[in-house]
Every structure is written in structure tokens, then in C-alpha cells.
Design a protein around this motif. Structure first.
Motif, PDB file in Angstrom:
ATOM      1  N   SER A 237       0.867  -1.188   0.000  1.00 40.54           N
ATOM      2  CA  SER A 237       0.000   0.000   0.000  1.00 40.54           C
ATOM      3  C   SER A 237       0.900   1.233   0.000  1.00 40.54           C
ATOM      4  N   GLU A 238       0.301   2.384  -0.288  1.00 38.91           N
ATOM      5  CA  GLU A 238       1.102   3.607  -0.305  1.00 38.91           C
ATOM      6  C   GLU A 238       1.741   3.862   1.070  1.00 38.91           C
ATOM      7  N   GLN A 239       0.944   3.648   2.139  1.00 37.25           N
ATOM      8  CA  GLN A 239       1.487   3.882   3.496  1.00 37.25           C
ATOM      9  C   GLN A 239       2.646   2.919   3.792  1.00 37.25           C
ATOM     10  N   GLU A 240       2.503   1.668   3.362  1.00 40.10           N
ATOM     11  CA  GLU A 240       3.587   0.694   3.579  1.00 40.10           C
ATOM     12  C   GLU A 240       4.852   1.105   2.831  1.00 40.10           C
ATOM     13  N   MET A 241       4.669   1.647   1.630  1.00 38.27           N
ATOM     14  CA  MET A 241       5.821   2.107   0.854  1.00 38.27           C
ATOM     15  C   MET A 241       6.508   3.295   1.539  1.00 38.27           C
ATOM     16  N   ILE A 242       5.703   4.256   1.995  1.00 41.71           N
ATOM     17  CA  ILE A 242       6.249   5.430   2.683  1.00 41.71           C
ATOM     18  C   ILE A 242       6.996   4.994   3.939  1.00 41.71           C
ATOM     19  N   SER A 243       6.361   4.116   4.732  1.00 42.09           N
ATOM     20  CA  SER A 243       6.985   3.649   5.977  1.00 42.09           C
ATOM     21  C   SER A 243       8.281   2.893   5.696  1.00 42.09           C
ATOM     22  N   THR A 244       8.297   2.128   4.605  1.00 45.32           N
ATOM     23  CA  THR A 244       9.504   1.377   4.235  1.00 45.32           C
ATOM     24  C   THR A 244      10.638   2.326   3.866  1.00 45.32           C
ATOM     25  N   CYS A 245      10.326   3.366   3.082  1.00 45.15           N
ATOM     26  CA  CYS A 245      11.360   4.336   2.677  1.00 45.15           C
ATOM     27  C   CYS A 245      11.936   5.055   3.890  1.00 45.15           C
ATOM     28  N   VAL A 246      11.073   5.450   4.817  1.00 50.06           N
ATOM     29  CA  VAL A 246      11.536   6.156   6.024  1.00 50.06           C
ATOM     30  C   VAL A 246      12.407   5.221   6.862  1.00 50.06           C
ATOM     31  N   LEU A 247      11.956   3.973   6.992  1.00 54.20           N
ATOM     32  CA  LEU A 247      12.741   2.999   7.763  1.00 54.20           C
ATOM     33  C   LEU A 247      14.110   2.782   7.125  1.00 54.20           C
ATOM     34  N   LEU A 248      14.140   2.671   5.794  1.00 52.99           N
ATOM     35  CA  LEU A 248      15.422   2.448   5.114  1.00 52.99           C
ATOM     36  C   LEU A 248      16.367   3.616   5.360  1.00 52.99           C
ATOM     37  N   LEU A 249      15.832   4.829   5.370  1.00 53.46           N
ATOM     38  CA  LEU A 249      16.701   5.982   5.640  1.00 53.46           C
ATOM     39  C   LEU A 249      17.160   5.979   7.102  1.00 53.46           C
TER      40      LEU A 249
END
Length: 409
Positions: A237-249
Motif C-alpha cells: 500500500s502507499e502507506q507501507e511504501m512510505i513507511s519502508t522508505c523512512v525505515l530504510l533511511l
């Protein structure tokens, strides 16, 4: 719980004391000597200091990073977070680090399709180029603060490059990350929470636009790969993608920055080991593992107890929180020969700096590439690097690092 255990923990384990943060290792030794589990009243947690227990509990499915997949806050005997903190919890709660199965399994599988060993392999030349450029500038300047000049910009640039964040947009990444990570310290203040909420909103809004742009014009970056990743019709989902990007950073640079700076501080205090490394750069792979073990960048990871567990005769009931002391586990004499000795040639080194079990660090291969590149460049280009000023520690204990490391060449 034997009363002496409690006083031993309270007397020595003090995560808010600058002296403890500067050197927690004697306190850990005392904890290990007096028991396998200690109740710590100020944070309402159970401290677990031994390598075997930490290692086993990381793999134990009766513990979880969250409990919300099984219980409401009320059922679990916990107070829900204030409504005003919601943007932080939405962002954090949809990331791999704070999910349990089945969501964790699904998201990790999809993210792994995008973030493959080949992705890391492809990044190697970029990482080396960035490390060389940063170290060149550092050498030209005659030294300075290793943290802001090399340790910090390298992993941030690598993750930004990987995610496809344009260079002109990168300035706020580190401040956003620092504000969000403030919430992982013990008992964060309302001010810390407000900063984390603001950063969560800003970072999410920025990523939402970037994802929208990549949907229209996919590239070769990780965000485009996350959009494309699907499994039997399942997508992020869009939220999962956003959360994944933030976590990766966040996860992709906080620990790497501290491993770099704490690692050099360790080397500069062990001149004979540093001399051995300078004489033989072939020691670098084991040296990096040993520096991660010797002074662990993430000292503590917390887990919720989803079903009663027992440690050494002490029942820890459902609804409790355990604090797994990575820094202590990595100095446990039951697992490491001469654990308080820095040995850059150490072969038998099962440190748990990257965790274990389903939450084992997804970025471990990339972290090792970055550390090898920056340490390697500094060894080659700054062979006479020495300390210019005694460093100070940041107040944080969970994510533990120096404020700066000033060196001259």
C-alpha cells in the motif's frame, strides 16, 4: 525476584546518566554476574544481559515488536498513545521494524524483491566513489569533524541515491530522521514527540509526491522497484511504501554513522590495534565486525511479551516489555574469548549487532559495504589520523553515539 537483583540493576544501570552512556560496560558485567533477568522499575522493563538469552529471545515468537496484531492497547494493559502522536505511530507502525506476521512476512518479502543482493552489488561502485570524494575533501581540509564530514553524509547519500531522492531534496533527510529516531529513546519527552510528529508529516508528504512522480515515470531506483514489486497479486500500500522508505533511511544510516565514529574513537584509543590495521588492510573485514561487537551502535532493542515466558525461574507475564541488551550480549564472556579486549583479527565473532530472527537487519550487506569503503579510504588517504579533541557522547542511550569526533591528519 530476589531483592538484591533489583538493587543491582537500579544501582548500576542508569540510561540517563552521562557517565553510564559513556561506558555502560562495567554495569553490564555486574548485571550478567547477578542474574539472567532484572526488573528495571524506571522504564517498567525486564533487562536481559546475556548473549544466549538475547539471541534466543530475538527468535522467540512469544515476543513481538508490536502487540496490536493480537490485542488492543486496553486488552494488553497499556495506555494508547496520545491522539496527537498519531502521525508518528502511523508511519512507524507500518514499517518492517514494528510489524509482526502476517504483515511483516508479506512486506518483507515484497521489499526483498526490490532490495536484493544484486541491488547492493550494483551500489558498490557508487558507495566507493562517494566515500572517496568525501575522504578527499576531508584530507584537503586537513581533518575536522569526522562525523559531519564523512560518517554522516556517506550513508545518507547512499540511501538517497538508492531511493532516487534528487540531490537538491536531500538537506532535510537527516533532520527528519533525527527527529523521528528521538522517539526510540527511553521515555521520550512531549517536545521530542512533537518534533517526531512534525517530521513524520513532512517526510510522508514529500515521499507521497515522489511516489506519485515515480508511478508516472518509473526509474531504476528502489522506489520504482517497490511500486512494481508484487507477489500473487499482493502489492505494497502507499502507506507501507512510505513507511519502508523512512525505515530504510533511518535504520540505513543512524547505526552506520555511529559504527563509523564510535569505531574510529575505539581505534584511536587502541594504538597497537590501529597500527596493525594500518600495516595490513587485509584485516579490515574482521576489524569491522569486531568494532561493531566491541562498541555496539544500538545498545538495546525492546520486545513485548505476547505470551508468558520464563527466564531462569522468573515468569515474565504477557503485557510486559523486555529490553534486550545488545551491548552487554556482545561482551558476554560465556560467548566471546576476552570480550573486553579489542581484537581486530577475531574470527569467532557471532555478535548480534544486526539482530536475529525475522527482524534480522535487511541492510546488513549494504552496511558492511559502506563501512568497508569509508574505513578503507580513511586508512589509505589519512594514515596519520589522530585525535584533535576529547569527544563527548550524545545523551541518547538506545542509539548511542558521539556528538562529534575531531581529528587532525
Amino acid at each position: 525476584m530476589h531483592p538484591s537483583h533489583r538493587s543491582a540493576a537500579d544501582a548500576r544501570f542508569d540510561p540517563w546518566s552521562p557517565a553510564f552512556v559513556a561506558d555502560p560496560y562495567p554495569a553490564y558485567a555486574a548485571l550478567r554476574a547477578t542474574g539472567r533477568v532484572h526488573r528495571f522499575e524506571p522504564t517498567d522493563q525486564w533487562l536481559v544481559p546475556h548473549h544466549a538469552d538475547v539471541s534466543a529471545l530475538l527468535r522467540d515468537r512469544r515476543l513481538g515488536r508490536t502487540y496490536l496484531h493480537r490485542f488492543t492497547h486496553e486488552e494488553f494493559g497499556r495506555t494508547p498513545p496520545p491522539a496527537g502522536h498519531e502521525p508518528f505511530h502511523t508511519l512507524n507502525g507500518q514499517g518492517l521494524l514494528d510489524l509482526e506476521t502476517p504483515d511483516h512476512t508479506r512486506i518483507r518479502r515484497l521489499v526483498s524483491k526490490a532490495f536484493t543482493p544484486r541491488t547492493v552489488e550494483r551500489l558498490v561502485p557508487t558507495v566507493r566513489r562517494l566515500a572517496a570524494e568525501l575522504v578527499d575533501s576531508f584530507v584537503e581540509a586537513g581533518g575536522g569533524d569526522l562525523l559531519t564530514a564523512v560518517a554522516e553524509p556517506l550513508p545518507v547519500a547512499v540511501i538517497a541515491e538508492m531511493l532516487g531522492i534528487p540531490e537538491s531534496d536531500r538537506a532535510p533527510l537527516r533532520p527528519w530522521s533525527a527527529a523521528i529516531c528521538g522517539m526510540f529513546e527511553l521515555n521520550p519527552s512531549e517536545e521530542t514527540a512533537r518534533a517526531a510528529v512534525r517530521a513524520s508529516l513532512d517526510f510522508s508528504a514529500y515521499l507521497r509526491e515522489l511516489i506519485e512522480e515515480r508511478r508516472k515515470n518509473p526509474g531504476t531506483d528502489l522506489i520504482s522497484a517497490l511500486i512494481a514489486a508484487h507477489d500473487e497479486g499482493e502489492r505494497l500500500s502507499e502507506q507501507e511504501m512510505i513507511s519502508t522508505c523512512v525505515l530504510l533511511l533511518n535504520a540505513g544510516h543512524e547505526a552506520t554513522v555511529n559504527t563509523t565514529v564510535n569505531g574510529w574513537w575505539t581505534l584511536l584509543r587502541h594504538p597497537e590495534q590501529l597500527a596493525a590495521l594500518r600495516a595490513d588492510h587485509g584485516l579490515l573485514p574482521t576489524a569491522i565486525e569486531e568494532l561493531m561487537r566491541y562498541d555496539t551502535p544500538l545498545q538495546m532493542f525492546e520486545r513485548w511479551v505476547l505470551d508468558d515466558i520464563e527466564i531462569d525461574g522468573t515468569v515474565i507475564p504477557r503485557g510486559s516489555e523486555v529490553a534486550l541488551l545488545f551491548g552487554s550480549a556482545n561482551r558476554d564472556p560465556a560467548r566471546f574469548t576476552a570480550p573486553d579486549t579489542l581484537d581486530l583479527a577475531r574470527r569467532d565473532n557471532p555478535h548480534i549487532t544486526f539482530g536475529a530472527g525475522i527482524h534480522f537487519c535487511l541492510g546488513a550487506p549494504l552496511a558492511r559495504v559502506e563501512l568497508a569503503a569509508s574505513f578503507g579510504e580513511l586508512l589509505r588517504r589519512a594514515p596519520g589520523m589522530r585525535l584533535a579533541a576529547e569527544p563527548e557522547w550524545n545523551p541518547g542511550y538506545v542509539i548511542r553515539g558521539l556528538k562529534e569526533l575531531r581529528v587532525e591528519l
